[in-house]
Design a protein around this motif. Sequence first.
Motif, PDB file in Angstrom:
ATOM      1  N   TRP A   1       4.478   0.053   5.741  1.00 34.75           N
ATOM      2  CA  TRP A   1       5.741  -0.655   5.514  1.00 34.75           C
ATOM      3  C   TRP A   1       6.546  -0.588   7.373  1.00 34.75           C
ATOM      4  O   TRP A   1       6.480   0.069   7.689  1.00 34.75           O
TER       5      TRP A   1
ATOM      6  N   PHE B   1       4.933  -5.929   5.248  1.00 35.54           N
ATOM      7  CA  PHE B   1       3.940  -5.024   4.540  1.00 35.54           C
ATOM      8  C   PHE B   1       2.653  -5.093   5.180  1.00 35.54           C
ATOM      9  O   PHE B   1       2.259  -6.376   5.176  1.00 35.54           O
TER      10      PHE B   1
ATOM     11  N   PRO C   1       0.816  -0.847  -2.038  1.00 27.60           N
ATOM     12  CA  PRO C   1       2.096  -0.688  -1.536  1.00 27.60           C
ATOM     13  C   PRO C   1       2.484   0.132  -3.821  1.00 27.60           C
ATOM     14  O   PRO C   1       2.064  -0.538  -4.579  1.00 27.60           O
TER      15      PRO C   1
END
Length: 199
Positions: free
Chosen positions: A57, A71, A132
């Motif tokens: 991030w 991202f 993520p």
Amino acid sequence: MMCGIEDLGSQLDVGVITDELRAVGRAKELQQMKDFGVYMPVERSTLKGEKVIKTRWVENLKSPGEARCRFVAKDIAYFRRDDVYAATPSNLAKRLIECFAAKLHYPTMVADVSVAFLHAPAGARTIYVEPPDEFFWEVDRPIGSMVWKLHKQLYGCRDAQRAWQEHLVTKMLELDFIRLKTNPTMFYSADRQVLLDVH
């Protein structure tokens, strides 16, 4: 476009990114990625020798009440190629637009394409990235059990800038703009009397 990937949040004087702002910013980015069809989840166990690119991030405080969270893939460090970069606008392009606007008494405007790279297709190269943690929480799967196969470009992919530019060129030509041969970042439409410099 991003020239480098770094955490800009600590450089801004407008405040600190709170956990709440971070959660909202990340959720917004993940929703945009879903809306644009950026990825397809794939079981990690089905990959046979495929490289999976690490991700992270990148966050900054856009305003005191809003965090911008991107991202990004960490693809740039993996290999060197000279054919992945997009054309860079020249100083001449800026002067041409200013002269064109001044002569014809046209206004000049600046615009930004939100999440530009997410518009561009992934291209011929198959790209797998680490999702993520938020993705695993949403699908209730163990962290690391899946990867994303990209259908669209992600910030940080080596091909992203060129893919975005090629996507934009295609769209501009569909709108009957002419791409200048001397300056590949400039487009002209005689019907609309518009001269654009895109970067």
